[in-house]
Scaffold this active site. Structure first.
Site, PDB file in Angstrom:
ATOM      1  N   ARG A   1       0.844  -1.186   0.000  1.00  0.00           N
ATOM      2  CA  ARG A   1       0.000   0.000   0.000  1.00  0.00           C
ATOM      3  C   ARG A   1       0.889   1.249   0.000  1.00  0.00           C
ATOM      4  O   ARG A   1       2.021   1.207   0.492  1.00  0.00           O
ATOM      5  CB  ARG A   1      -0.914   0.016   1.228  1.00  0.00           C
ATOM      6  CG  ARG A   1      -1.795  -1.218   1.365  1.00  0.00           C
ATOM      7  CD  ARG A   1      -2.569  -1.163   2.675  1.00  0.00           C
ATOM      8  NE  ARG A   1      -3.430  -2.322   2.863  1.00  0.00           N
ATOM      9  CZ  ARG A   1      -3.064  -3.439   3.481  1.00  0.00           C
ATOM     10  NH1 ARG A   1      -1.836  -3.550   3.985  1.00  0.00           N
ATOM     11  NH2 ARG A   1      -3.910  -4.453   3.619  1.00  0.00           N
TER      12      ARG A   1
ATOM     13  N   LYS B   1      -0.929  -1.862   8.116  1.00  0.00           N
ATOM     14  CA  LYS B   1      -2.082  -1.233   8.759  1.00  0.00           C
ATOM     15  C   LYS B   1      -2.244  -1.758  10.176  1.00  0.00           C
ATOM     16  O   LYS B   1      -1.949  -2.906  10.467  1.00  0.00           O
ATOM     17  CB  LYS B   1      -3.348  -1.544   7.947  1.00  0.00           C
ATOM     18  CG  LYS B   1      -3.382  -0.896   6.587  1.00  0.00           C
ATOM     19  CD  LYS B   1      -4.565  -1.372   5.773  1.00  0.00           C
ATOM     20  CE  LYS B   1      -5.878  -0.938   6.378  1.00  0.00           C
ATOM     21  NZ  LYS B   1      -7.035  -1.297   5.518  1.00  0.00           N
TER      22      LYS B   1
ATOM     23  N   HIS C   1      -4.405   2.134  -5.490  1.00  0.00           N
ATOM     24  CA  HIS C   1      -4.546   0.693  -5.264  1.00  0.00           C
ATOM     25  C   HIS C   1      -4.510  -0.111  -6.562  1.00  0.00           C
ATOM     26  O   HIS C   1      -4.662  -1.330  -6.534  1.00  0.00           O
ATOM     27  CB  HIS C   1      -5.867   0.400  -4.545  1.00  0.00           C
ATOM     28  CG  HIS C   1      -5.884   0.824  -3.117  1.00  0.00           C
ATOM     29  ND1 HIS C   1      -6.151   2.114  -2.728  1.00  0.00           N
ATOM     30  CD2 HIS C   1      -5.654   0.140  -1.967  1.00  0.00           C
ATOM     31  CE1 HIS C   1      -6.097   2.195  -1.412  1.00  0.00           C
ATOM     32  NE2 HIS C   1      -5.799   1.020  -0.926  1.00  0.00           N
TER      33      HIS C   1
ATOM     34  N   TYR D   1     -11.611 -11.145  -4.806  1.00  0.00           N
ATOM     35  CA  TYR D   1     -10.863 -11.399  -6.029  1.00  0.00           C
ATOM     36  C   TYR D   1     -11.254 -12.708  -6.706  1.00  0.00           C
ATOM     37  O   TYR D   1     -10.870 -12.957  -7.842  1.00  0.00           O
ATOM     38  CB  TYR D   1      -9.353 -11.391  -5.727  1.00  0.00           C
ATOM     39  CG  TYR D   1      -8.876 -10.038  -5.275  1.00  0.00           C
ATOM     40  CD1 TYR D   1      -8.673  -9.019  -6.190  1.00  0.00           C
ATOM     41  CD2 TYR D   1      -8.674  -9.772  -3.925  1.00  0.00           C
ATOM     42  CE1 TYR D   1      -8.253  -7.762  -5.769  1.00  0.00           C
ATOM     43  CE2 TYR D   1      -8.265  -8.518  -3.495  1.00  0.00           C
ATOM     44  CZ  TYR D   1      -8.056  -7.523  -4.426  1.00  0.00           C
ATOM     45  OH  TYR D   1      -7.662  -6.270  -4.017  1.00  0.00           O
TER      46      TYR D   1
END
Length: 312
Positions: free
Chosen positions: A158, A182, A254, A289
């Site tokens: 990220r 994160k 992203h 996904y």
């Protein structure tokens, strides 16, 4: 003693709430500001021009408000709505401004926009974008830009994770990178050959200054970046030099992470492998996904019965 006006009472409530978030919850100034903004939005929704009367708020009011924000044609893109509302009503209960702890009944909010398949690039388009990044940047920081974007393309990092990287996070001997992810999580990822070569090329020939951050600005005093907006700018400018269709603005940062996951699926990688690569904490995120594997989904789809009772 005169009763405070609606505006004055509202501002006093928000000031008290901000103090609670900062001192008791230990939230950052940015998060405190975001949370306090919702106070206005909710009270305006519930009371309009009428005086704010917190004793009249019910669980139905909260549910209607959340539905209002997420049920629009363009829903509010905020995954923390329910969390923010729970925080507000927990504060109101603890400070005895309401009699019942309405926070206990606030459910999680379904994020309908997450049902969409993420915008992604084909492997050839990824390579085209990487070359565009290297070619479109001025020579004095082309190596830096290329190394940062390559980390996104090869490891799915990220933008904030790249900006947070330190020189010591690259373990050259063991071929690993430490990632500051994160939520304060620390992860390890393999230092792939082309990625390692790009980082080394940047450090040797372009990077300056005494900062321990890996990627820094190219102007004296060569400080770390304040935020990850620089990567969004780099990708946007590079995309403008290609024939690749433009994604929506909020997906630019992203785009390579989504592309890596999608291309892994289409090459036959398992959801567990994708989850490990992208360091997902929730399996539900990885399941998004699975929709990319159209051919794979066809193999498990049931035949559709015809009106006569036969099968197509």
């Amino acid at each position: 003693m005169m009763k405070p006006s609606k505006t004055q009472a509202r501002e006093e409530l928000k000031a008290e709430y901000r103090t609670y978030l900062s001192r008791q919850r230990g939230l950052t100034d940015k998060t405190v500001y975001k949370y306090s903004i919702l106070v206005d939005r909710f009270l305006d929704f519930r009371f309009g021009e009428s005086p704010d009367d917190l004793s009249k708020v019910t669980g139905h009011d909260i549910a209607d408000f959340l539905q209002h924000l997420t049920g629009r044609v363009q829903p509010l893109r905020d995954k923390t709505l329910a969390t923010t509302m729970r925080s507000l009503f927990r504060f109101l209960f603890q400070s005895e401004k309401i009699e019942a702890n309405l926070a206990l009944g606030i459910p999680s909010v379904a994020q309908r926009y997450a049902r969409r398949i993420p915008y992604h690039l084909t492997p050839d388009q990824v390579e085209e974008l990487l070359e565009a990044v290297r070619a479109s940047a001025p020579s004095k920081y082309a190596k830096r830009n290329y190394a940062m974007v390559l980390l996104m393309a090869r490891l799915g990092l990220r933008s904030p994770e790249i900006i947070a990287m330190q020189l010591d996070d690259v373990d050259w001997r063991n071929g690993e990178i430490s990632i500051r992810g994160k939520g304060g999580f620390r992860d390890k990822a393999p230092l792939l050959q082309d990625t390692g070569e790009a980082i080394a090329d940047y450090i040797r020939h372009e990077r300056k200054g005494a900062s321990r951050c890996l990627f820094v600005a190219n102007r004296s005093p060569y400080r770390p970046f304040k935020d990850a907006k620089v990567l969004n700018t780099i990708l946007t400018q590079a995309l403008e030099t290609t024939n690749i269709s433009r994604p929506k603005q909020y997906t630019v940062s992203h785009i390579l992470r989504h592309s890596l996951a999608t291309n892994l699926v289409q090459r036959g990688a398992s959801l567990e492998e994708i989850s490990n690569t992208l360091r997902h904490r929730s399996r539900q995120t990885t399941l998004l996904y699975a929709r990319q594997d159209i051919d794979g989904l066809r193999t498990i789809a049931q035949s559709w019965p015809l009106a006569e009772g036969g099968l197509s």
